[in-house]
Scaffold this active site. Structure first.
Site, PDB file in Angstrom:
ATOM      1  N   GLY A   1      -5.794 -50.724  -7.145  1.00 58.59           N
ATOM      2  CA  GLY A   1      -5.683 -50.169  -8.483  1.00 58.59           C
ATOM      3  C   GLY A   1      -6.180 -48.746  -8.549  1.00 58.59           C
TER       4      GLY A   1
ATOM      5  N   GLY B   1       5.354 -42.570 -10.323  1.00 60.98           N
ATOM      6  CA  GLY B   1       4.811 -43.383 -11.404  1.00 60.98           C
ATOM      7  C   GLY B   1       4.978 -42.694 -12.736  1.00 60.98           C
ATOM      8  N   SER B   2       4.189 -43.113 -13.710  1.00 57.15           N
ATOM      9  CA  SER B   2       4.303 -42.586 -15.061  1.00 57.15           C
ATOM     10  C   SER B   2       3.786 -41.159 -15.143  1.00 57.15           C
ATOM     11  CB  SER B   2       3.516 -43.467 -16.037  1.00 57.15           C
ATOM     12  OG  SER B   2       2.115 -43.303 -15.842  1.00 57.15           O
TER      13      SER B   2
ATOM     14  N   GLU C   1       6.688 -37.569  -8.670  1.00 56.88           N
ATOM     15  CA  GLU C   1       7.971 -38.010  -9.217  1.00 56.88           C
ATOM     16  C   GLU C   1       7.621 -38.934 -10.371  1.00 56.88           C
ATOM     17  OE1 GLU C   1      10.845 -39.400 -10.691  1.00 56.88           O
ATOM     18  OE2 GLU C   1      10.611 -40.989  -9.214  1.00 56.88           O
ATOM     19  N   LEU C   2       7.871 -38.471 -11.598  1.00 57.11           N
ATOM     20  CA  LEU C   2       7.289 -39.102 -12.770  1.00 57.11           C
ATOM     21  C   LEU C   2       8.353 -39.719 -13.683  1.00 57.11           C
ATOM     22  CD1 LEU C   2       4.666 -36.262 -13.403  1.00 57.11           C
ATOM     23  CD2 LEU C   2       4.463 -38.306 -11.962  1.00 57.11           C
TER      24      LEU C   2
ATOM     25  N   CYS D   1      13.086 -45.067 -13.358  1.00 53.70           N
ATOM     26  CA  CYS D   1      12.742 -43.761 -13.935  1.00 53.70           C
ATOM     27  C   CYS D   1      13.970 -43.020 -14.432  1.00 53.70           C
ATOM     28  CB  CYS D   1      11.972 -42.916 -12.923  1.00 53.70           C
ATOM     29  SG  CYS D   1      12.861 -42.614 -11.372  1.00 53.70           S
TER      30      CYS D   1
ATOM     31  N   GLU E   1       9.749 -42.591 -23.532  1.00 51.35           N
ATOM     32  CA  GLU E   1      10.326 -43.356 -22.436  1.00 51.35           C
ATOM     33  C   GLU E   1      10.063 -44.842 -22.685  1.00 51.35           C
ATOM     34  OE1 GLU E   1      10.315 -43.534 -17.543  1.00 51.35           O
ATOM     35  OE2 GLU E   1       8.501 -42.898 -18.601  1.00 51.35           O
ATOM     36  N   VAL E   2      11.115 -45.625 -22.839  1.00 53.32           N
ATOM     37  CA  VAL E   2      10.967 -47.048 -23.164  1.00 53.32           C
ATOM     38  C   VAL E   2      10.656 -47.873 -21.921  1.00 53.32           C
ATOM     39  CG1 VAL E   2      12.113 -49.069 -24.150  1.00 53.32           C
ATOM     40  CG2 VAL E   2      12.515 -46.795 -25.124  1.00 53.32           C
ATOM     41  N   PHE E   3      11.311 -47.581 -20.829  1.00 52.15           N
ATOM     42  CA  PHE E   3      11.200 -48.333 -19.580  1.00 52.15           C
ATOM     43  C   PHE E   3      11.545 -49.807 -19.791  1.00 52.15           C
ATOM     44  CE2 PHE E   3       9.352 -48.864 -15.242  1.00 52.15           C
ATOM     45  CZ  PHE E   3       9.901 -47.730 -14.690  1.00 52.15           C
TER      46      PHE E   3
END
Length: 486
Positions: free
Chosen positions: A210, A230-231, A252-253, A286, A380-382
């Protein structure tokens, strides 16, 4: 013979062999059924520190290997992914919540990443430079040393291996931290593939973990480059921490990618393109189409067809055949999706399909009459949500498409491809697809976004990977020692 033996990775991390994790362990859970599939080790800060030191020692020998030796290992890794395709797909379906087609796509791309990385190992890695002195002057690309890779849960196999494979091919050691929610299909699979392919012990280590593990990886002095997917909020923290330690971070977001449907588009084809872009893999990509910008003259017909496709899609367990969409990864993510949908309807959006869920299964959702301030459009809903905004002029379209802080991918559907390219010229985006939706990935192509979608770094393709995972070194050579006046 199977690739994975659960008895080996139970409560363990991979340091070249499966070893006890000092950070404890966690359950491997199927989001489709809630079934506990096993236990995986969770790395703590001490695990990361030891792994980074071990990697730094092992990297020197790996970098000294010939490019032919490294290429052979990468080719074997690609072959192993193909050989064990069915087993890996099974883990991606059970642990990752991927439908069969999406799981198969991940394995295909992962193998291609290995084959392309194998070719990368033998690429020219420098150039002869002009010099005003009687000497040979040249630049060369040398390994950075140890690369830290932090990969997410959503497409775990691809988003891990696209950094791991080229970094290894170029002579680096890698410490991979997969998301604990997909620690087997995004971690243990790669550990075993590369171990069997012949990567020396310590050159690749896999440590699920984590925040503590991630912070330790970014801070460790042995790790010179961080590759993070990631986010955007998490990426900001990684980038800030990396900057404090004066190391490169390839970020890379997130994305909120627009799909533009022009007035001359084939509506039936456009609806199919739009449904795939928003609903594939439950929208947990993404590059997912997060905004449908549709010319007002065809918007009613487009929404009608898009909603019909959403209603027709089968949503169910990815452990069984037949489901087009599987589960959202966990309840927290599902509740975020539903919150954005309900708040959007309360703000005036028309719910044309979906908007409901059972357990972790969220129905593909179409929202019409959306505005730029609608929550499901602005954020961003994802998840499997398609917000539709209508436009009337090119100027209005360009303003809508370019107004987001994100800039990952853009799709334009039109009967005139040159018109699509003109729109692409005016909308900031790292990726553009004319007459296709926003989701695509090839090992040979540079991938990455602009704005809040990333730092402009790229993965994929020879030049991008060389820039990402090597340092440029200037070298001069002359026959006699230089002479100076003092």
């Amino acid at each position: 013979m199977s690739l994975l033996d659960a008895r080996e990775f139970t409560s363990a991390i991979f340091t070249g062999t499966w070893t006890h994790a000092k950070g404890g362990d966690a359950e491997v859970v199927s989001p489709s059924s809630g079934t506990v599939l096993g236990r995986i080790g969770i790395a703590g800060a001490d695990d990361v520190r030891e792994a980074a030191e071990r990697a730094a020692g092992a990297q020197r020998g790996w970098a000294a290997a010939t490019f032919e030796e490294r290429a052979a290992v990468l080719r074997r890794a690609g072959d192993l992914l193909r050989t064990h395709e069915a087993e890996i797909i099974d883990w991606l379906r059970r642990e990752g919540g991927a439908a069969a087609g999406m799981a198969g796509f991940q394995v295909h791309v992962a193998a291609e990443e290995c084959f392309e990385a194998a070719a990368l190992a033998s690429q020219p890695h420098g150039e002869i430079l002009r010099t005003a002195k009687p000497r040979l002057s040249f630049s060369r690309q040398v390994p950075v040393g140890v690369v830290g890779v932090i990969a997410p849960f959503n497409v775990p196999l691809i988003l891990g291996i696209r950094s791991v494979a080229p970094a290894l091919a170029l002579g680096n050691a890698v410490v991979l931290k997969p998301d604990p929610r997909t620690a087997v299909c995004g971690g243990a699979v790669l550990a075993e593939v590369f171990r069997r392919a012949g990567v020396p012990e310590g050159v690749l280590q896999v440590l699920p973990g984590g925040v503590e593990a991630g912070e330790a990886l970014v801070a460790d002095p042995h790790v010179r480059v961080i590759s993070f997917t990631g986010s955007t909020p998490a990426g900001r923290k990684v980038g800030e921490a990396a900057a404090r330690h004066l190391k490169r971070a390839h970020l890379e977001l997130g994305g909120n990618s627009p799909l533009v449907i022009m007035d001359d588009a084939d509506v039936d084809a456009a609806a199919s393109i739009g449904a795939w872009g928003s609903f594939l893999h439950q929208g947990q990509i993404c590059m997912t189409t997060g905004r449908h910008l549709v010319h007002e003259s065809i918007a009613d017909a487009y929404v009608e067809r898009l909603a019909a496709k959403a209603e027709a899609l089968a949503v169910g367990s990815t452990e069984e055949d037949g489901a087009a969409l599987g589960p959202i990864i966990d309840a927290s993510q599902r509740d975020k999706i539903h919150g954005l949908v309900t708040s959007s309807v309360e703000a005036g959006a028309e719910l044309r399909a979906g908007g409901t869920y059972r357990d972790l299964y969220y129905r593909p959702t179409v929202l019409d009459r959306v505005t730029p301030s609608t929550p499901a459009y602005a954020e961003e809903v994802f998840g499997p949500v398609a917000p539709v905004v209508r436009f009337s002029t090119i100027e209005e379209l360009v303003e809508l498409a370019g107004s987001s802080e994100y800039g990952l991918s853009l799709g334009v559907v039109t009967s005139n491809p040159m018109r699509g390219l003109e729109i692409a010229d005016r909308v900031p985006s790292g990726i553009v697809h004319i007459n296709d939706q926003t989701v695509d990935d090839e090992a040979v192509a540079p991938f990455g976004g602009v704005g809040d979608s990333g730092t402009g770094s790229r993965f994929g393709g020879t030049r991008a990977n060389l820039e990402a995972f090597t340092e440029t070194q200037w070298v001069t050579m002359q026959a006699d020692p230089a002479r100076y006046p003092f």
